[in-house]
Design an enzyme around this catalytic site. Structure first.
Site, PDB file in Angstrom:
ATOM      1  N   ASN A   9     -20.920  10.220 -27.777  1.00  0.00           N
ATOM      2  CA  ASN A   9     -22.478  11.206 -27.132  1.00  0.00           C
ATOM      3  C   ASN A   9     -22.466  10.350 -26.135  1.00  0.00           C
ATOM      4  O   ASN A   9     -22.709   9.046 -25.846  1.00  0.00           O
ATOM      5  CB  ASN A   9     -23.683  11.463 -28.157  1.00  0.00           C
ATOM      6  CG  ASN A   9     -25.196  11.672 -27.404  1.00  0.00           C
ATOM      7  OD1 ASN A   9     -24.661  12.228 -26.694  1.00  0.00           O
ATOM      8  ND2 ASN A   9     -26.041  12.354 -28.434  1.00  0.00           N
ATOM      9  N   ARG A  91     -20.395  15.901 -27.741  1.00  0.00           N
ATOM     10  CA  ARG A  91     -22.006  16.402 -28.003  1.00  0.00           C
ATOM     11  C   ARG A  91     -21.891  17.085 -26.899  1.00  0.00           C
ATOM     12  O   ARG A  91     -21.822  15.757 -25.186  1.00  0.00           O
ATOM     13  CB  ARG A  91     -22.918  15.533 -28.281  1.00  0.00           C
ATOM     14  CG  ARG A  91     -24.293  15.613 -28.092  1.00  0.00           C
ATOM     15  CD  ARG A  91     -25.548  15.080 -28.664  1.00  0.00           C
ATOM     16  NE  ARG A  91     -26.698  16.045 -28.992  1.00  0.00           N
ATOM     17  CZ  ARG A  91     -27.964  15.380 -28.542  1.00  0.00           C
ATOM     18  NH1 ARG A  91     -27.712  14.169 -28.444  1.00  0.00           N
ATOM     19  NH2 ARG A  91     -28.811  16.365 -27.704  1.00  0.00           N
ATOM     20  N   HIS A 180     -31.380  20.902 -29.437  1.00  0.00           N
ATOM     21  CA  HIS A 180     -31.287  20.821 -31.025  1.00  0.00           C
ATOM     22  C   HIS A 180     -30.366  21.358 -32.336  1.00  0.00           C
ATOM     23  O   HIS A 180     -30.565  21.246 -32.691  1.00  0.00           O
ATOM     24  CB  HIS A 180     -32.071  20.242 -31.854  1.00  0.00           C
ATOM     25  CG  HIS A 180     -33.422  19.190 -31.322  1.00  0.00           C
ATOM     26  ND1 HIS A 180     -34.782  19.067 -31.231  1.00  0.00           N
ATOM     27  CD2 HIS A 180     -32.992  17.436 -30.430  1.00  0.00           C
ATOM     28  CE1 HIS A 180     -35.076  17.592 -30.605  1.00  0.00           C
ATOM     29  NE2 HIS A 180     -34.214  16.958 -30.091  1.00  0.00           N
ATOM     30  N   GLY A 212     -37.510  13.241 -29.390  1.00  0.00           N
ATOM     31  CA  GLY A 212     -37.640  14.887 -28.969  1.00  0.00           C
ATOM     32  C   GLY A 212     -37.410  15.783 -30.733  1.00  0.00           C
ATOM     33  O   GLY A 212     -36.967  15.409 -30.923  1.00  0.00           O
ATOM     34  N   ARG A 241     -42.846  13.811 -24.190  1.00  0.00           N
ATOM     35  CA  ARG A 241     -42.575  14.665 -22.889  1.00  0.00           C
ATOM     36  C   ARG A 241     -43.773  15.649 -22.980  1.00  0.00           C
ATOM     37  O   ARG A 241     -43.902  15.754 -24.283  1.00  0.00           O
ATOM     38  CB  ARG A 241     -41.623  15.617 -23.053  1.00  0.00           C
ATOM     39  CG  ARG A 241     -40.834  15.488 -22.295  1.00  0.00           C
ATOM     40  CD  ARG A 241     -39.119  16.186 -23.570  1.00  0.00           C
ATOM     41  NE  ARG A 241     -38.303  15.566 -24.313  1.00  0.00           N
ATOM     42  CZ  ARG A 241     -37.112  15.151 -24.177  1.00  0.00           C
ATOM     43  NH1 ARG A 241     -36.973  16.744 -24.756  1.00  0.00           N
ATOM     44  NH2 ARG A 241     -36.131  14.249 -25.151  1.00  0.00           N
ATOM     45  N   ASP A 282     -44.336   5.593 -29.708  1.00  0.00           N
ATOM     46  CA  ASP A 282     -43.649   5.347 -30.699  1.00  0.00           C
ATOM     47  C   ASP A 282     -44.512   6.177 -32.104  1.00  0.00           C
ATOM     48  O   ASP A 282     -45.702   5.315 -31.994  1.00  0.00           O
ATOM     49  CB  ASP A 282     -43.104   4.276 -31.215  1.00  0.00           C
ATOM     50  CG  ASP A 282     -42.423   4.226 -32.214  1.00  0.00           C
ATOM     51  OD1 ASP A 282     -41.176   3.316 -32.300  1.00  0.00           O
ATOM     52  OD2 ASP A 282     -43.378   4.586 -33.475  1.00  0.00           O
ATOM     53  N   MET A 283     -44.223   7.143 -32.539  1.00  0.00           N
ATOM     54  CA  MET A 283     -45.313   7.311 -33.554  1.00  0.00           C
ATOM     55  C   MET A 283     -45.319   6.475 -34.809  1.00  0.00           C
ATOM     56  O   MET A 283     -46.716   6.544 -35.055  1.00  0.00           O
ATOM     57  CB  MET A 283     -44.814   8.808 -34.095  1.00  0.00           C
ATOM     58  CG  MET A 283     -45.530   9.196 -35.638  1.00  0.00           C
ATOM     59  SD  MET A 283     -46.880  10.021 -35.192  1.00  0.00           S
ATOM     60  CE  MET A 283     -46.257  11.616 -34.064  1.00  0.00           C
ATOM     61  N   GLY A 330     -36.765  11.821 -36.828  1.00  0.00           N
ATOM     62  CA  GLY A 330     -37.469  10.435 -37.508  1.00  0.00           C
ATOM     63  C   GLY A 330     -38.880  10.468 -37.905  1.00  0.00           C
ATOM     64  O   GLY A 330     -38.929   9.869 -38.608  1.00  0.00           O
ATOM     65  N   ASN A 334     -39.621  10.887 -42.130  1.00  0.00           N
ATOM     66  CA  ASN A 334     -40.696   9.280 -42.496  1.00  0.00           C
ATOM     67  C   ASN A 334     -42.112   9.232 -42.612  1.00  0.00           C
ATOM     68  O   ASN A 334     -42.217   8.752 -43.638  1.00  0.00           O
ATOM     69  CB  ASN A 334     -39.851   8.397 -42.288  1.00  0.00           C
ATOM     70  CG  ASN A 334     -38.551   7.989 -41.714  1.00  0.00           C
ATOM     71  OD1 ASN A 334     -37.776   8.305 -42.378  1.00  0.00           O
ATOM     72  ND2 ASN A 334     -37.887   8.396 -40.569  1.00  0.00           N
ATOM     73  N   GLU A 382     -26.071  14.688 -37.370  1.00  0.00           N
ATOM     74  CA  GLU A 382     -25.630  15.960 -36.048  1.00  0.00           C
ATOM     75  C   GLU A 382     -24.447  15.347 -35.843  1.00  0.00           C
ATOM     76  O   GLU A 382     -23.355  16.503 -35.345  1.00  0.00           O
ATOM     77  CB  GLU A 382     -26.933  15.558 -34.681  1.00  0.00           C
ATOM     78  CG  GLU A 382     -27.351  15.587 -35.183  1.00  0.00           C
ATOM     79  CD  GLU A 382     -28.977  15.446 -33.452  1.00  0.00           C
ATOM     80  OE1 GLU A 382     -29.673  14.922 -34.402  1.00  0.00           O
ATOM     81  OE2 GLU A 382     -28.708  16.529 -32.460  1.00  0.00           O
TER      82      GLU A 382
HETATM   83  P1  AMP Z   1     -35.743  10.214 -33.349  1.00  0.00           P
HETATM   84  O1  AMP Z   1     -35.678  10.262 -32.206  1.00  0.00           O
HETATM   85  O2  AMP Z   1     -34.527  11.295 -35.114  1.00  0.00           O
HETATM   86  O3  AMP Z   1     -34.913   8.690 -34.026  1.00  0.00           O
HETATM   87  O4  AMP Z   1     -37.338   9.618 -33.977  1.00  0.00           O
HETATM   88  C1  AMP Z   1     -37.850   8.562 -33.668  1.00  0.00           C
HETATM   89  C2  AMP Z   1     -38.972   8.804 -34.107  1.00  0.00           C
HETATM   90  O5  AMP Z   1     -39.743   8.668 -35.704  1.00  0.00           O
HETATM   91  C3  AMP Z   1     -40.238   7.409 -33.280  1.00  0.00           C
HETATM   92  O6  AMP Z   1     -41.332   8.541 -33.161  1.00  0.00           O
HETATM   93  C4  AMP Z   1     -40.456   6.775 -35.038  1.00  0.00           C
HETATM   94  O7  AMP Z   1     -41.476   6.275 -34.391  1.00  0.00           O
HETATM   95  C5  AMP Z   1     -40.425   8.137 -35.644  1.00  0.00           C
HETATM   96  N1  AMP Z   1     -40.574   7.531 -36.575  1.00  0.00           N
HETATM   97  C6  AMP Z   1     -39.549   6.290 -37.738  1.00  0.00           C
HETATM   98  N2  AMP Z   1     -39.876   6.040 -38.442  1.00  0.00           N
HETATM   99  C7  AMP Z   1     -40.796   5.686 -38.634  1.00  0.00           C
HETATM  100  C8  AMP Z   1     -42.100   6.554 -39.883  1.00  0.00           C
HETATM  101  N3  AMP Z   1     -41.935   5.331 -41.190  1.00  0.00           N
HETATM  102  N4  AMP Z   1     -43.110   6.791 -40.192  1.00  0.00           N
HETATM  103  C9  AMP Z   1     -43.417   7.437 -38.855  1.00  0.00           C
HETATM  104  N5  AMP Z   1     -42.389   7.381 -37.359  1.00  0.00           N
HETATM  105  C10 AMP Z   1     -41.357   6.743 -37.962  1.00  0.00           C
END
Ligand code: AMP
Length: 400
Positions: A9, A91, A180, A212, A241, A282-283, A330, A334, A382
């Site tokens: 990638n 990719r 995706h 994303g 976004r 960040d979630m 993510g 999670n 992926e």
């Molecule tokens: P990804 O792009 O698939 O790597 O996902 C990244 C997102 O997943 C970010 O917003 C992270 O904060 C969120 N994330 C990862 N672990 C957790 C968790 N345990 N609880 C909530 N959000 C998570």
């Protein structure tokens, strides 16, 4: 005997790679090289049984980066011959209306990937750079492009066309492409396996919620609707976004606020979503802030869940009959609270979560026993999907 695929990638200044055992799905080695072409490059390599290698060093270009990877494989293994490398999978973000599946890369295909750059100016040129460098580094192996958009080319015109002047749309190749795709394909296939039913008979809504985010309605293994559009800016609320907004907002910001088109592009792609609403993209941080009662974080989560719920509702209607909803990536994998919020109030539509299962971890069903529509967490992979598509193509065509 092991068969492996090297999955690549390439970004404009980064290179992510994984050597995948196609049959077991195991990662034999992986790594990430960042800030290629800058004075502060960083390279990381890992493989089972070795200590992670991290080096800060100048990496001048992608070919140099591949040289570094080969050096690590030489030093730490696995040996590519022992691993029986059968091909290289790339990719590629945008395959346009042309590529509806993985394709062996020759000069003509490389040129077409380059020709699609106006539709993905940030991604396709970088992907092509990776392809050129990898072909120079691994000249004796088949190279295969796997497109993020390919899975969505089955979306019917009623769903992929925008209601704008048809000749303008045709001239500029404006339509929904969706992204995706490898993740949605992997998860929907896996979902059918988990339900123990033939793929052709299973209807699934896949919610890929990462930095994303996109949703896809999959009927019998074919994408019939997805939330991203001509670009990955459309649809759900994401890390940075905006997802869907009234296009009139853009004209308003340009005319009334005096913002340039580039500034609006940056605003919507890089300074919106969770980041724009709360100050962090960040979630985990947003959830923590919401738990502490900070109003803008609480509201941001409500906005994310509202958009998700509306999308699920629309896709239930598009599919007519839905067997399963699968959460992945993510956040999807999670965040139990986000899964619960997204599906809250949908009991009347046959969607009932089991809170205990939802709070668990790993691949599992999280719906209650009586739920008419099953809800699952299905971790995406992926790299494995790309590796499998490369192997299928190599097996079927004997691509060299
Ligand atoms: P990804 O792009 O698939 O790597 O996902 C990244 C997102 O997943 C970010 O917003 C992270 O904060 C969120 N994330 C990862 N672990 C957790 C968790 N345990 N609880 C909530 N959000 C998570």
């Amino acid at each position: 005997m092991t068969r492996s695929v090297f999955v690549i990638n390439a970004g404009s200044s980064s290179l992510k790679y994984q050597l995948v055992d196609v049959d077991s799905g195991a990662s034999l080695a992986s790594g990430l090289i960042e800030r290629i072409g800058e004075t502060t490059g960083e390279a990381r390599h890992e493989a089972p049984g070795i200590e992670r290698v991290t080096e800060r060093r100048v990496i001048t270009d992608h070919e140099h980066a591949f040289g570094w990877v080969l050096q690590q494989l030489d030093r730490h293994g696995p040996d590519l011959d022992d691993a029986n490398l059968i091909g290289i999978g790339h990719r590629v973000v945008q395959g346009g209306a042309r590529f509806d599946r993985a394709v062996a890369i020759d000069d003509d295909v490389a040129q077409q990937i380059g020709d699609l750059a106006p539709l993905a100016p940030l991604h396709n040129p970088a992907n092509l750079q990776g392809i050129r460098s990898a072909r120079a580094t691994f000249p004796g192996h088949p190279h295969v492009a796997v497109f993020d958009t390919a899975f969505h080319l089955t979306i019917p015109p009623a769903a992929h066309r925008y209601a704008i002047d048809a000749s303008v749309a045709a001239e500029h190749r404006i339509r929904k492409y969706g992204f995706h795709g490898t993740s949605h394909q992997y998860v929907s296939r896996r979902m059918a396996e988990l339900l123990g039913r033939p793929l052709e008979e299973v209807n699934t809504i896949v919610l890929h919620l990462g930095n994303g985010a996109s949703a896809t309605a999959v009927r019998g293994g074919r994408s019939v609707e997805t939330s991203m559009g001509m670009t990955p800016l459309a649809g759900l609320v994401m890390g940075t976004r905006s997802g869907d907004i009234d296009p009139g907002v853009i004209f308003h910001l340009h005319r009334e606020a005096g913002m340039s088109i580039d500034a609006i592009d940056t605003l919507l792609n890089k300074r919106s979503g969770l980041l724009g609403l709360t100050g962090t993209g960040d979630m985990r941080d947003v959830r923590q802030a919401a738990d502490a009662g900070i109003p803008r974080a609480v509201e941001a989560l409500e906005i994310v869940a509202h958009r998700l719920r509306g999308t699920v509702g629309a896709y239930l209607a598009h599919l007519g009959r839905t067997d399963a909803i699968a959460f992945t990536a993510g956040i999807g994998e999670n965040s139990a609270p986000m899964r619960a919020d997204a599906l809250a109030g949908l009991e009347g539509l046959g969607i009932v979560l089991d809170p205990e299962r939802n709070a668990g971890s790993g691949e599992r069903r999280i719906s209650a026993d009586g739920s008419a529509i099953e809800v699952w967490v299905v971790p995406t992979n992926e790299e494995l999907e790309i590796a499998r598509q490369v192997a299928e193509l190599v097996d079927s065509s004997g691509a060299e």
